[in-house]
Write a protein that holds these residues in place. Sequence first.
Motif, PDB file in Angstrom:
ATOM      1  N   MET A 110       0.846  -1.160   0.000  1.00 58.75           N
ATOM      2  CA  MET A 110       0.000   0.000   0.000  1.00 58.75           C
ATOM      3  C   MET A 110       0.902   1.238   0.000  1.00 58.75           C
ATOM      4  N   THR A 111       0.672   2.134  -0.938  1.00 56.66           N
ATOM      5  CA  THR A 111       1.471   3.348  -1.030  1.00 56.66           C
ATOM      6  C   THR A 111       0.875   4.423  -0.136  1.00 56.66           C
ATOM      7  N   PRO A 112       1.659   4.983   0.795  1.00 53.74           N
ATOM      8  CA  PRO A 112       1.121   6.027   1.666  1.00 53.74           C
ATOM      9  C   PRO A 112       0.863   7.314   0.881  1.00 53.74           C
ATOM     10  N   PRO A 113      -0.096   8.114   1.311  1.00 53.77           N
ATOM     11  CA  PRO A 113      -0.385   9.360   0.590  1.00 53.77           C
ATOM     12  C   PRO A 113       0.774  10.344   0.737  1.00 53.77           C
ATOM     13  N   ARG A 114       0.893  11.249  -0.234  1.00 50.03           N
ATOM     14  CA  ARG A 114       1.923  12.281  -0.200  1.00 50.03           C
ATOM     15  C   ARG A 114       1.616  13.261   0.936  1.00 50.03           C
ATOM     16  N   THR A 115       2.665  13.743   1.585  1.00 47.09           N
ATOM     17  CA  THR A 115       2.477  14.668   2.709  1.00 47.09           C
ATOM     18  C   THR A 115       2.582  16.121   2.281  1.00 47.09           C
ATOM     19  N   GLY A 116       3.168  16.387   1.112  1.00 48.02           N
ATOM     20  CA  GLY A 116       3.338  17.756   0.672  1.00 48.02           C
ATOM     21  C   GLY A 116       4.565  18.421   1.280  1.00 48.02           C
ATOM     22  N   ARG A 117       5.282  17.716   2.105  1.00 53.14           N
ATOM     23  CA  ARG A 117       6.480  18.251   2.746  1.00 53.14           C
ATOM     24  C   ARG A 117       7.705  17.837   1.946  1.00 53.14           C
ATOM     25  N   PRO A 118       8.795  18.593   2.063  1.00 47.58           N
ATOM     26  CA  PRO A 118      10.009  18.216   1.338  1.00 47.58           C
ATOM     27  C   PRO A 118      10.626  16.955   1.925  1.00 47.58           C
ATOM     28  N   GLY A 119      11.424  16.306   1.105  1.00 45.16           N
ATOM     29  CA  GLY A 119      12.096  15.095   1.563  1.00 45.16           C
ATOM     30  C   GLY A 119      11.616  13.874   0.822  1.00 45.16           C
ATOM     31  N   ARG A 120      12.254  12.797   1.119  1.00 47.27           N
ATOM     32  CA  ARG A 120      11.939  11.538   0.465  1.00 47.27           C
ATOM     33  C   ARG A 120      10.550  11.058   0.888  1.00 47.27           C
ATOM     34  N   PRO A 121       9.725  10.605  -0.079  1.00 47.07           N
ATOM     35  CA  PRO A 121       8.409  10.082   0.306  1.00 47.07           C
ATOM     36  C   PRO A 121       8.549   8.760   1.059  1.00 47.07           C
ATOM     37  N   ARG A 122       7.561   8.440   1.843  1.00 46.54           N
ATOM     38  CA  ARG A 122       7.578   7.192   2.600  1.00 46.54           C
ATOM     39  C   ARG A 122       7.504   6.000   1.659  1.00 46.54           C
ATOM     40  N   LYS A 123       8.104   4.904   2.112  1.00 48.74           N
ATOM     41  CA  LYS A 123       8.078   3.670   1.324  1.00 48.74           C
ATOM     42  C   LYS A 123       6.703   3.021   1.417  1.00 48.74           C
ATOM     43  N   ALA A 124       6.388   2.239   0.393  1.00 49.98           N
ATOM     44  CA  ALA A 124       5.139   1.485   0.402  1.00 49.98           C
ATOM     45  C   ALA A 124       5.204   0.415   1.476  1.00 49.98           C
ATOM     46  N   ARG A 125       4.067   0.128   2.086  1.00 49.14           N
ATOM     47  CA  ARG A 125       3.995  -0.899   3.121  1.00 49.14           C
ATOM     48  C   ARG A 125       3.391  -2.168   2.545  1.00 49.14           C
ATOM     49  N   VAL A 126       3.834  -3.296   3.043  1.00 48.93           N
ATOM     50  CA  VAL A 126       3.267  -4.578   2.653  1.00 48.93           C
ATOM     51  C   VAL A 126       2.127  -4.889   3.618  1.00 48.93           C
ATOM     52  N   VAL A 127       0.946  -5.123   3.062  1.00 51.31           N
ATOM     53  CA  VAL A 127      -0.217  -5.445   3.870  1.00 51.31           C
ATOM     54  C   VAL A 127      -0.529  -6.926   3.649  1.00 51.31           C
ATOM     55  N   LEU A 128      -0.447  -7.697   4.718  1.00 55.18           N
ATOM     56  CA  LEU A 128      -0.710  -9.131   4.619  1.00 55.18           C
ATOM     57  C   LEU A 128      -2.208  -9.397   4.643  1.00 55.18           C
ATOM     58  N   PRO A 129      -2.643 -10.483   3.989  1.00 54.98           N
ATOM     59  CA  PRO A 129      -4.061 -10.849   4.056  1.00 54.98           C
ATOM     60  C   PRO A 129      -4.474 -11.167   5.495  1.00 54.98           C
ATOM     61  N   ALA A 130      -5.734 -10.928   5.788  1.00 53.63           N
ATOM     62  CA  ALA A 130      -6.237 -11.141   7.150  1.00 53.63           C
ATOM     63  C   ALA A 130      -6.183 -12.614   7.556  1.00 53.63           C
ATOM     64  N   ALA A 131      -6.155 -13.534   6.580  1.00 56.29           N
ATOM     65  CA  ALA A 131      -6.170 -14.963   6.886  1.00 56.29           C
ATOM     66  C   ALA A 131      -4.805 -15.510   7.299  1.00 56.29           C
ATOM     67  N   VAL A 132      -3.754 -14.688   7.255  1.00 55.12           N
ATOM     68  CA  VAL A 132      -2.416 -15.158   7.599  1.00 55.12           C
ATOM     69  C   VAL A 132      -2.329 -15.399   9.107  1.00 55.12           C
ATOM     70  N   ALA A 133      -1.870 -16.588   9.463  1.00 51.70           N
ATOM     71  CA  ALA A 133      -1.660 -16.943  10.868  1.00 51.70           C
ATOM     72  C   ALA A 133      -0.192 -17.307  11.027  1.00 51.70           C
ATOM     73  N   TYR A 134       0.491 -16.640  11.960  1.00 51.30           N
ATOM     74  CA  TYR A 134       1.932 -16.824  12.118  1.00 51.30           C
ATOM     75  C   TYR A 134       2.263 -16.876  13.595  1.00 51.30           C
TER      76      TYR A 134
END
Length: 157
Positions: A1-25
């Motif tokens: 999931m790509t985080p929304p832009r903040t409009g502030r200077p600097g490197r944008p945040r990295k995309a996060r990996v969202v695991l399926p809800a069925a994952v059991a670990y």
Amino acid sequence: MTPPRTGRPGRPRKARVVLPAAVAYATVHKARENNRVVSVSTRVVLGTAAAVAAARLDSAVSTVVNTCFVERHNGTDRNRCRRKVRNSYGFSKDRGTHRAATAFSYFSDNFCWPVRTLRVKGEGGRCRARTPAMAAGLTDHVWSLAEWLAHPAVQQK
């Protein structure tokens, strides 16, 4: 999931990996005293305890949370892929090459290397060697490395 832009200077945040809800670990923790294991406990990391219990009941090979399958795979992978061995001339420094070597080791392991525990009895009482791909019904024979390398990765219909 790509985080929304903040409009502030600097490197944008990295995309996060969202695991399926069925994952059991779950993880295993071994408590040691004097270099001997005195107790073993499990802890649910993702999902619920009920989901982990259901996964254990559905498993055909194990009834407890353990790491033996992952560790066996890692040992085999390290044995067959020199790029994963520390302090060797084949140690990977390039991510793309490392990923390619890992894919080669992983897929050739499933098609080209018979597993002793997957053998089945054939005619005359002799055992027939099988690979994980044969056990899954993906192929009908043990592939040679030359055959596997000559096979196109993407099939055109």
